[in-house]
Design a protein around this motif. Structure first.
Motif, short mmCIF file in Angstrom:
data_model
loop_
_atom_site.label_atom_id
_atom_site.label_comp_id
_atom_site.label_asym_id
_atom_site.label_seq_id
_atom_site.Cartn_x
_atom_site.Cartn_y
_atom_site.Cartn_z
N SER A 65 0.84 -1.20 0.00
CA SER A 65 0.00 0.00 0.00
C SER A 65 0.87 1.25 0.00
CB SER A 65 -1.00 0.00 1.16
OG SER A 65 -0.33 -0.16 2.37
N GLU A 66 2.04 1.13 0.58
CA GLU A 66 3.00 2.23 0.54
C GLU A 66 3.43 2.52 -0.91
OE1 GLU A 66 7.47 2.55 2.10
OE2 GLU A 66 6.09 1.85 3.67
N VAL A 68 1.71 1.76 -3.61
CA VAL A 68 0.55 2.31 -4.32
C VAL A 68 0.44 3.81 -4.04
CG1 VAL A 68 -1.99 2.30 -4.42
CG2 VAL A 68 -0.74 0.14 -4.35
N TYR A 69 0.62 4.16 -2.78
CA TYR A 69 0.54 5.56 -2.37
C TYR A 69 1.62 6.40 -3.05
CZ TYR A 69 0.39 9.64 0.71
OH TYR A 69 0.33 10.91 1.21
N LYS A 70 2.84 5.87 -3.04
CA LYS A 70 3.98 6.61 -3.60
C LYS A 70 3.90 6.77 -5.12
CE LYS A 70 7.95 4.82 -1.98
NZ LYS A 70 9.36 4.69 -1.65
N ASN A 72 1.08 6.14 -7.06
CA ASN A 72 -0.25 6.46 -7.54
C ASN A 72 -0.68 5.52 -8.68
OD1 ASN A 72 -2.56 7.84 -7.21
ND2 ASN A 72 -1.84 9.80 -8.02
#
Ligand code: UDP
Ligand code: MN
Length: 310
Positions: A65-66, A68-70, A72
């Protein structure tokens, strides 16, 4: 009348093993770095298949998820429980362990060592091919280049592997080579034209940090089930007095010599190992010949915990 053929969408399956992981460990860092790197370097949509234990799963989820966040970007992944995988390949592990494991450990840590050989039983049947990667890799170029190597497979090839870039197999075959004339274990740029052999320029063996697997062919191969049988593995190891400690890659190395039709050699640029351990352990004189890689580098492999220069 016009006919339209439905073109099958190609899948780009990446398998990773992420087990026995501690928070903030080196492996945890390598894993997140590699996924991040792959997402950024890939021109094709990747599907990740990650073999985990229950504890490592939570860590993996957080790290993904990190990413994905980084980035996008969307990340497609699926988890597979290591104990279920171990069950599915137990017969293979039983056959291989006496010859290719240094110290047989727990049930599933041994299984991990040989997972590439039985991954075709773990993967969904719809999956035709896949690439299994170590976590200690860095892609300098598009991962699609690696998938493109499947198109170059000879018709009989089940696996694609790059050479081992250390003299480990020269070392293991030392006694055998004293008594027999063979290019097995020699570095591959070595010319030895007097020998009528499948690897006339020497054969360093294979490294299993990057494994291309044709599941479709494996599932229907009559040859493969014979090759992984107890008697076959006994005969091959007996012939060379082979006692290894590197798991699946020891077996691939034997296959590379005895059944080279089953393995496609991909070039060293697809698995540019960086470990120099053997240089300082008795092979200073010849290490460089094994370590040399003159192909364009697509994948760097920081094996034996070597830091990858980026
Ligand atoms: N691995 C794992 N847990 C461990 C050790 C290894 O999941 O405790 C997996 C991980 O995917 C790693 C691979 O096994 O990349 C092979 O180990 P490593 O790359 O450290 O071996 P090397 O390439 O140095 O021989
Ligand atoms: Mn590795």
């Amino acid at each position: 009348t016009k006919t339209t053929t439905a073109t099958q969408k190609q899948e780009f399956n990446i398998w990773l093993i992420f087990t026995k992981v501690k928070k903030k460990s080196l492996l945890a860092k390598k894993f997140v770095n590699l996924v991040y790197n792959l997402i950024n370097v890939s021109s094709v949509p990747l599907t990740f298949h990650i073999i985990i234990d229950e504890k490592s799963k939570l860590l993996a989820e957080n790290q993904l998820s990190e990413v994905v966040y980084k980035t996008n970007k969307t990340l497609i992944y699926k988890f597979y429980n290591v104990q279920e995988c171990a069950l599915k390949i137990a017969d293979i592990v039983d056959v291989m362990t006496p010859y290719f494991s240094s110290k047989p450990g727990t049930y599933y840590s041994d299984a991990l060592f040989y997972i590439s050989l039985g991954l075709y039983r773990v993967a969904p049947v719809s999956q035709k091919k896949a690439i299994l990667l170590d976590c200690d890799l860095y892609f300098a170029e598009d991962v699609k280049l690696l998938f493109d190597e499947f198109n170059r497979f000879k018709s009989t090839a089940l696996f694609g592997l790059a050479p081992e870039l250390s003299p480990v197999y020269f070392h293991i075959l030392h006694m055998y080579k004293k008594k027999h004339k063979t290019t097995f274990g020699d570095f591959y740029q070595q010319h030895n034209t007097s020998l009528d052999n499948v690897h006339p320029r020497g054969f360093q063996g294979y490294n299993s940090g990057v494994v291309l697997i044709n599941f479709e062919k494996l599932r229907t191969s009559k040859m493969f089930s014979k090759i992984i049988s107890k008697s076959s593995v006994f005969n091959m190891t007996e012939k060379y007095k082979f006692k290894g400690h590197l798991g699946d890659q020891d077996f691939y190395t034997l296959l590379g010599f005895e059944h080279s039709e089953l393995i496609q050699t991909i070039n060293c640029g697809f698995n540019r190992q960086l470990c120099t351990w053997w240089q300082n352990h008795g092979y200073q004189d010849i290490f460089g010949f094994y370590f040399k890689c003159e192909h364009p580098i697509v994948v760097l492999h920081g094996n034996c915990n070597t830091k990858i220069p980026t």
